[in-house]
Design a protein around this motif. Sequence first.
Motif, short mmCIF file in Angstrom:
data_model
loop_
_atom_site.label_atom_id
_atom_site.label_comp_id
_atom_site.label_asym_id
_atom_site.label_seq_id
_atom_site.Cartn_x
_atom_site.Cartn_y
_atom_site.Cartn_z
N THR A 1 1.01 -1.29 -0.09
CA THR A 1 -0.06 -0.08 0.05
C THR A 1 1.09 1.32 0.08
N SER A 2 0.44 2.41 -0.50
CA SER A 2 1.02 3.53 -0.58
C SER A 2 0.56 4.42 0.65
N ASP A 3 -0.54 4.11 1.15
CA ASP A 3 -1.00 4.85 2.33
C ASP A 3 -0.32 4.41 3.74
N PRO A 4 0.20 5.54 4.09
CA PRO A 4 0.84 5.06 5.53
C PRO A 4 -0.30 4.52 6.62
N ALA A 5 -1.32 5.19 6.65
CA ALA A 5 -2.24 4.87 7.73
C ALA A 5 -2.65 3.43 7.35
N ALA A 6 -3.05 2.84 6.30
CA ALA A 6 -3.38 1.57 6.10
C ALA A 6 -2.16 0.66 6.07
N MET A 7 -1.18 1.19 6.03
CA MET A 7 0.29 0.32 6.08
C MET A 7 0.17 -0.14 7.65
N GLU A 8 0.06 1.21 8.77
CA GLU A 8 0.19 0.84 9.87
C GLU A 8 -0.88 -0.17 10.47
N ALA A 9 -2.21 0.13 10.06
CA ALA A 9 -3.24 -0.66 10.45
C ALA A 9 -2.92 -2.33 9.85
N ALA A 10 -2.46 -2.31 8.83
CA ALA A 10 -2.25 -3.85 8.36
C ALA A 10 -1.04 -4.41 9.18
N LEU A 11 -0.03 -3.58 9.59
CA LEU A 11 1.42 -4.12 10.28
C LEU A 11 0.85 -4.64 11.64
N ARG A 12 -0.06 -3.83 12.55
CA ARG A 12 -0.69 -4.08 13.62
C ARG A 12 -1.22 -5.51 13.55
N VAL A 13 -2.10 -6.06 12.74
CA VAL A 13 -2.62 -7.28 12.85
C VAL A 13 -1.94 -8.34 12.20
N CYS A 14 -1.00 -7.93 11.27
CA CYS A 14 -0.14 -9.25 10.71
C CYS A 14 0.47 -10.15 11.72
N CYS A 15 0.09 -11.48 11.59
CA CYS A 15 0.82 -12.31 12.62
C CYS A 15 2.10 -12.77 12.04
N GLY A 16 3.07 -11.99 11.96
CA GLY A 16 4.51 -12.38 11.57
C GLY A 16 5.18 -11.00 11.23
N VAL A 17 6.39 -11.39 10.33
CA VAL A 17 7.22 -10.39 9.93
C VAL A 17 6.90 -10.42 8.42
N PRO A 18 6.27 -9.19 8.05
CA PRO A 18 6.01 -9.30 6.70
C PRO A 18 7.07 -8.30 5.64
N LEU A 19 6.54 -8.52 4.39
CA LEU A 19 7.58 -7.48 3.52
C LEU A 19 6.83 -6.31 3.48
N ILE A 20 7.40 -4.91 3.70
CA ILE A 20 6.62 -3.65 3.67
C ILE A 20 6.94 -3.38 2.28
#
Length: 582
Positions: A391-410
């Motif tokens: 995503t190019s949206d920082p707010a959407a990125m943070e929302a997704a990072l919080r619920v991601c159960c693991g270490v993602p590619l950002i």
Amino acid sequence: MSITERLSRGFVIFDGGLGTMLHSRGLSAGVLPETWNITHPEIVTEVHREYVRSGAEVVSANTFGANRLKYGAKAGEFCLENIIRAGICCAKAAVGDTGALVALDVGPLGKVVGWPGGVGFEEAVGYFSETIRIGAEAGADFVLVETMNDIYELKAAVLAAKEACDLPVVATVVFDASGRMMSGSNPAAVVALLEGLGVAALGMNCSLGPEQMKNILPEMQKYASVPVVVQPNAGMPHLEDRKTVYDVSPAEYATHMREMARAGARGLGGCCGTTPEYIRKLVGALEGITPRPITEKKLTMISSATHALVIGEQPLLVGERINPTGKKWIKEALLAGEYSEIAEEGALQADAGADILDVNAGLPGIDEAEALKTIITELQMITKLPLQIDTSDPAAMEAALRVCCGVPLINSVSGKTESLSAILPLAKKYGGVLVGLTLDDDGIPTDVAGRLRVAEKIISEAQKHGIDPKNIVIDPLAMSVCADPDAALTTLKTVATLSASGKRTLLGISNVSFGLPMRDSLNASFFTMALFAGLSVAIVNPNSAELQKAYRAYLALSGLDENFSEYIDFAARRAAGGEAAS
């Protein structure tokens, strides 16, 4: 001296079982142990003091089960704040001026996190935050998140600690004899998640005796770049005369612990069944042993709830199909809020051979943050693959990072000032491997030197935020050869140069063929060229037969497919599907 400093300098002795000791002093079954902080503070304090006298340098406060779910309905004397403050007070009174540290002991909530019938992820973060905030204000020296069976709850607790206080965090989990948590997580997944969240130390406790735990330690050591803590039980429990007893004596326990210290463990203590005598024997067993150095592993790791992938060991495939661009049915599903259908696409890509799933919900007219959170939650219930949050949206990125159960590619950060300032703090807080795009405020450089310059800028700025270069993968940007005939060669030369210098690389393969016929053939050829240039990660359509043939052939010809087993299996599956295998 903080727990971080002590662990960096040598062994640190943790205490042993608290419940074991309280039950031996009269705590009845069914009574919440933490209430004794108020009703029997002299006993709790004396137990802590016995551990300090036995040589413990860390005392865990009697707060293991202190959370709003257990104490929320209690008011007055037994309210949550009084329970925690009293627990810290007992531990600090026992420690006195000995120099031992007091850990705020944070155990599981007792409810599953993130699944129907349990508590939501943010709800769990809230419960843990309340406990940790009270404990920090009461004077704890660090937070000990322990006995975690579920990796999602583990993330909620550690994230809560980071947000609720500035204290160091040590986190230990429970493995079964096969080396898996109840959530199916292996040691690599645990290490990747916890190091991404920035813990001071990590390890394992409870469930196993020292001999069984000793067998899992090497796997944690293989991946961990921070100190490892081990707190086994006194063997396995059994009943004798209606009493629970454990089958490992203090002397046997100390012998096993000495071996784990030699193998690299830095924090050593006990859990269920251990007593001050076990800790006393442990202290004696460590005499004359020099701690092994803590080594930086320099591994670029992403993970799901169950396992981790090391980027750079062999090329990895990111399934690209959860993306509304050019996919009418995904656009319609996003607009209709039919996220389960989109998640099913992830399962299909996993079956087709994807190693990682890209998740993109960028579509006008929807709440992208909510869409990403929901899709990720659905995916995590039906697949085991690590994710790429796109995503190019920082707010959407943070929302997704919080619920991601693991270490993602950002995916992604670029050399643009706005991008760097918005995305780098998120990567530092939540953990993840950054995808660095070689474009900046001046656009996309047309030559290799320009793209390398942007890559170095991204790495340099990330380091200023405390992000290790190992956690950055550079995307030199595959561009359409239809618009620029030299585009593919420029990208490939950039990949080769980055790879030769030890950096990891990523490309969106299909971009190269945009606007031309027979795209699959062009994509497969470009993919093969990129692989031989050293490409680490490719974003592809895993359902493409041409790309899969190129990938399997490359692995076979590069010595990455032992005995050609994967290639032969792939050929057999193609033949079974009606395609000639000759």
